[in-house]
Write a protein that holds these residues in place. Structure first.
Motif, mmCIF file in Angstrom:
data_model
loop_
_atom_site.group_PDB
_atom_site.id
_atom_site.type_symbol
_atom_site.label_atom_id
_atom_site.label_comp_id
_atom_site.label_asym_id
_atom_site.label_seq_id
_atom_site.Cartn_x
_atom_site.Cartn_y
_atom_site.Cartn_z
ATOM 1 N N GLU A 104 0.872 -1.179 0.000
ATOM 2 C CA GLU A 104 0.000 0.000 0.000
ATOM 3 C C GLU A 104 0.912 1.233 0.000
ATOM 4 O OE1 GLU A 104 -3.732 1.905 2.551
ATOM 5 O OE2 GLU A 104 -2.985 -0.111 3.008
ATOM 6 N N LEU A 105 1.127 1.802 -1.155
ATOM 7 C CA LEU A 105 2.191 2.787 -1.338
ATOM 8 C C LEU A 105 1.978 4.086 -0.568
ATOM 9 C CD1 LEU A 105 2.920 2.279 -5.143
ATOM 10 C CD2 LEU A 105 4.089 1.277 -3.174
ATOM 11 N N SER A 106 0.739 4.431 -0.270
ATOM 12 C CA SER A 106 0.504 5.690 0.447
ATOM 13 C C SER A 106 0.923 5.615 1.907
ATOM 14 C CB SER A 106 -0.976 6.081 0.359
ATOM 15 O OG SER A 106 -1.784 5.137 1.047
ATOM 16 N N THR A 107 1.229 4.401 2.397
ATOM 17 C CA THR A 107 1.590 4.248 3.816
ATOM 18 C C THR A 107 3.072 3.928 4.013
ATOM 19 O OG1 THR A 107 1.112 1.863 3.850
ATOM 20 C CG2 THR A 107 -0.732 3.363 4.269
ATOM 21 N N LEU A 108 3.842 3.852 2.917
ATOM 22 C CA LEU A 108 5.239 3.403 3.032
ATOM 23 C C LEU A 108 6.248 4.537 3.079
ATOM 24 C CD1 LEU A 108 5.358 0.324 0.624
ATOM 25 C CD2 LEU A 108 5.047 0.370 3.101
ATOM 26 N N GLY A 109 5.831 5.759 2.851
ATOM 27 C CA GLY A 109 6.793 6.852 2.756
ATOM 28 C C GLY A 109 7.308 6.972 1.328
ATOM 29 N N ALA A 110 8.082 8.013 1.078
ATOM 30 C CA ALA A 110 8.588 8.273 -0.266
ATOM 31 C C ALA A 110 9.572 7.183 -0.676
ATOM 32 C CB ALA A 110 9.248 9.636 -0.317
ATOM 33 N N PRO A 111 9.398 6.575 -1.856
ATOM 34 C CA PRO A 111 10.317 5.526 -2.299
ATOM 35 C C PRO A 111 11.590 6.108 -2.884
ATOM 36 C CG PRO A 111 8.647 5.893 -3.963
ATOM 37 C CD PRO A 111 8.298 6.800 -2.818
ATOM 38 N N ASP A 112 12.625 5.279 -3.016
ATOM 39 C CA ASP A 112 13.824 5.684 -3.724
ATOM 40 C C ASP A 112 13.453 5.919 -5.189
ATOM 41 O OD1 ASP A 112 16.941 5.685 -3.948
ATOM 42 O OD2 ASP A 112 16.241 4.396 -5.573
ATOM 43 N N PRO A 113 13.698 7.103 -5.730
ATOM 44 C CA PRO A 113 13.226 7.424 -7.088
ATOM 45 C C PRO A 113 13.751 6.485 -8.168
ATOM 46 C CG PRO A 113 13.935 9.413 -5.957
ATOM 47 C CD PRO A 113 14.349 8.259 -5.097
ATOM 48 N N ALA A 114 15.047 6.168 -8.133
ATOM 49 C CA ALA A 114 15.624 5.315 -9.173
ATOM 50 C C ALA A 114 15.014 3.915 -9.135
ATOM 51 C CB ALA A 114 17.134 5.236 -9.012
ATOM 52 N N ARG A 115 14.863 3.358 -7.943
ATOM 53 C CA ARG A 115 14.306 2.007 -7.842
ATOM 54 C C ARG A 115 12.825 2.001 -8.223
ATOM 55 N NH1 ARG A 115 17.137 -0.716 -2.441
ATOM 56 N NH2 ARG A 115 19.219 0.154 -2.800
ATOM 57 N N ALA A 116 12.094 3.044 -7.810
ATOM 58 C CA ALA A 116 10.672 3.132 -8.177
ATOM 59 C C ALA A 116 10.512 3.208 -9.687
ATOM 60 C CB ALA A 116 10.033 4.347 -7.513
ATOM 61 N N PHE A 117 11.370 4.003 -10.330
ATOM 62 C CA PHE A 117 11.317 4.115 -11.787
ATOM 63 C C PHE A 117 11.574 2.760 -12.430
ATOM 64 C CE2 PHE A 117 13.354 4.499 -15.889
ATOM 65 C CZ PHE A 117 12.547 5.405 -16.562
ATOM 66 N N TRP A 118 12.596 2.060 -11.967
ATOM 67 C CA TRP A 118 12.941 0.773 -12.566
ATOM 68 C C TRP A 118 11.795 -0.219 -12.445
ATOM 69 C CZ3 TRP A 118 13.277 -4.386 -12.197
ATOM 70 C CH2 TRP A 118 14.076 -5.031 -13.127
ATOM 71 N N VAL A 119 11.177 -0.282 -11.273
ATOM 72 C CA VAL A 119 10.084 -1.232 -11.046
ATOM 73 C C VAL A 119 8.879 -0.886 -11.922
ATOM 74 C CG1 VAL A 119 8.399 -2.064 -9.368
ATOM 75 C CG2 VAL A 119 10.807 -1.856 -8.720
ATOM 76 N N ILE A 120 8.524 0.398 -11.991
ATOM 77 C CA ILE A 120 7.378 0.798 -12.813
ATOM 78 C C ILE A 120 7.637 0.471 -14.283
ATOM 79 C CG2 ILE A 120 5.993 2.747 -13.627
ATOM 80 C CD1 ILE A 120 6.550 4.078 -10.884
ATOM 81 N N LYS A 121 8.837 0.742 -14.737
ATOM 82 C CA LYS A 121 9.150 0.527 -16.146
ATOM 83 C C LYS A 121 9.250 -0.954 -16.509
ATOM 84 C CE LYS A 121 12.283 1.833 -19.881
ATOM 85 N NZ LYS A 121 13.278 2.828 -20.358
ATOM 86 N N HIS A 122 9.915 -1.741 -15.693
ATOM 87 C CA HIS A 122 10.228 -3.124 -16.055
ATOM 88 C C HIS A 122 9.328 -4.162 -15.394
ATOM 89 C CE1 HIS A 122 13.835 -1.783 -18.158
ATOM 90 N NE2 HIS A 122 14.129 -1.044 -17.105
ATOM 91 N N GLY A 123 8.594 -3.791 -14.348
ATOM 92 C CA GLY A 123 7.761 -4.757 -13.654
ATOM 93 C C GLY A 123 8.577 -5.767 -12.865
ATOM 94 N N ILE A 124 7.893 -6.721 -12.266
ATOM 95 C CA ILE A 124 8.553 -7.778 -11.474
ATOM 96 C C ILE A 124 7.916 -9.108 -11.836
ATOM 97 C CG2 ILE A 124 9.056 -8.655 -9.166
ATOM 98 C CD1 ILE A 124 8.899 -5.808 -8.131
ATOM 99 N N LYS A 125 8.737 -10.047 -12.233
ATOM 100 C CA LYS A 125 8.247 -11.368 -12.612
ATOM 101 C C LYS A 125 7.451 -12.029 -11.481
ATOM 102 C CE LYS A 125 11.907 -12.768 -15.896
ATOM 103 N NZ LYS A 125 12.867 -11.648 -15.847
ATOM 104 N N ALA A 126 6.400 -12.765 -11.884
ATOM 105 C CA ALA A 126 5.621 -13.613 -10.969
ATOM 106 C C ALA A 126 5.113 -12.863 -9.737
ATOM 107 C CB ALA A 126 6.450 -14.826 -10.536
ATOM 108 N N SER A 127 4.810 -11.587 -9.910
ATOM 109 C CA SER A 127 4.305 -10.810 -8.779
ATOM 110 C C SER A 127 2.999 -10.092 -9.097
ATOM 111 C CB SER A 127 5.345 -9.765 -8.351
ATOM 112 O OG SER A 127 5.424 -8.723 -9.318
ATOM 113 N N GLY A 128 2.629 -10.018 -10.359
ATOM 114 C CA GLY A 128 1.466 -9.236 -10.761
ATOM 115 C C GLY A 128 1.804 -7.813 -11.123
ATOM 116 N N MET A 129 3.070 -7.399 -10.944
ATOM 117 C CA MET A 129 3.483 -6.039 -11.285
ATOM 118 C C MET A 129 3.840 -5.966 -12.759
ATOM 119 S SD MET A 129 4.018 -2.924 -10.460
ATOM 120 C CE MET A 129 4.733 -1.559 -11.377
ATOM 121 N N PRO A 130 3.062 -5.209 -13.564
ATOM 122 C CA PRO A 130 3.329 -5.155 -15.012
ATOM 123 C C PRO A 130 4.540 -4.293 -15.344
ATOM 124 C CG PRO A 130 1.081 -4.423 -14.466
ATOM 125 C CD PRO A 130 1.868 -4.439 -13.204
#
Length: 267
Positions: A104-130
């Protein structure tokens, strides 16, 4: 030498055990049964380290402008809230059913920008993240990262107001247009249903093709769904009650049936 042999034997036995476990279905594949603590920690560590390594040298642009945050809010509301929720938003069926559970991203605090960008762009296998980078350019992904830096500070009202003033689901092409009823967190935003088309087609109750009521001389179907009468013909044909061919009212002496329904008399 004996130690090497012993090590190889142990490795072989371990591989055989793993292979046997896989073959006999010992690893539970259901999303409703969590991994063991050891397996989960191994997967989590491998994932986090892989993302950190790939995002390490990323150049983060200047973030935080009002335009970036507003753009990111619109796309986040359209694309992310079903899994990651939003300020004041209750859990959804999808957010509760996925495993690993999406954060739940609104409760975790500000994410690391570079890592957040990478995850949004590339997704995560077998997790449901596109991998949103397949449809979004880097500019719009950075806008979403800018929004994620601010969302944990927002109240539900502030979040909804920001989304309402955004451009909605808009990132320069490739967007799918979701329906309002499938879009939690989309208050005040435009619908995915386009009712304002130049010539929208309205279906009747049975889902059949609409009648063309806006043509100069539209054809009207009768109650039985038969072919329309040609109202603009010089001498329209009229059906009798039994659906038989119409009498020719223009003829000088139309034939008449006798009382018994037999052969008409010749008048």
């Amino acid at each position: 030498m004996s130690l090497i042999k012993s090590g190889l034997i142990l490795v072989g036995l371990g591989a055989a055990a793993v292979g046997g476990g896989i073959y006999f279905g010992a690893i539970h594949p259901g999303a409703d049964e969590p991994h063991s603590a050891v397996v989960f920690k191994l997967i989590e560590t491998a994932r986090d380290r892989a993302i950190a390594v790939r995002a390490h040298d990323m150049v983060v642009p200047t973030l935080g402008s009002e335009a970036q945050i507003r753009s990111g809010a619109g796309n986040y509301a359209a694309m992310c809230t079903t899994c990651h929720l939003a300020p004041g938003m209750a859990a959804t069926e999808l957010s509760q059913g996925l495993y690993p559970a999406p954060p739940e991203l609104s409760t975790l605090g500000a994410p690391d920008p570079a890592r957040a960008f990478w995850v949004i762009k590339h997704g995560i296998k077998a997790s449901g993240m596109p991998a949103w980078g397949k449809s979004m350019s880097d500019e719009y992904i950075w806008n979403m990262v800018a929004f994620l830096q601010e969302m944990p500070k927002m109240s539900p009202d502030q979040y909804q107001a920001l989304v309402a003033t955004s451009g909605g689901h808009s990132h320069g092409g490739g967007e799918s247009m979701p329906h309002d009823d499938a879009m939690p967190g989309m208050a005040g935003m435009g619908s995915g249903n386009h009712h304002d088309g130049a010539a929208a087609m309205d279906h009747d109750d049975a889902g059949t093709a609409p009648h063309a009521h806006d043509t100069p001389m539209s054809a009207d179907h009768d109650d039985a769904g038969s072919a329309p009468h040609a109202h603009d013909a010089p001498a329209p044909a009229a059906h009798d009650d039994a659906g038989a061919p119409a009498h020719d009212h223009d003829a000088p002496a139309p034939p008449a049936h006798d009382d018994a329904g037999g052969t008409p008399h010749d008048h």
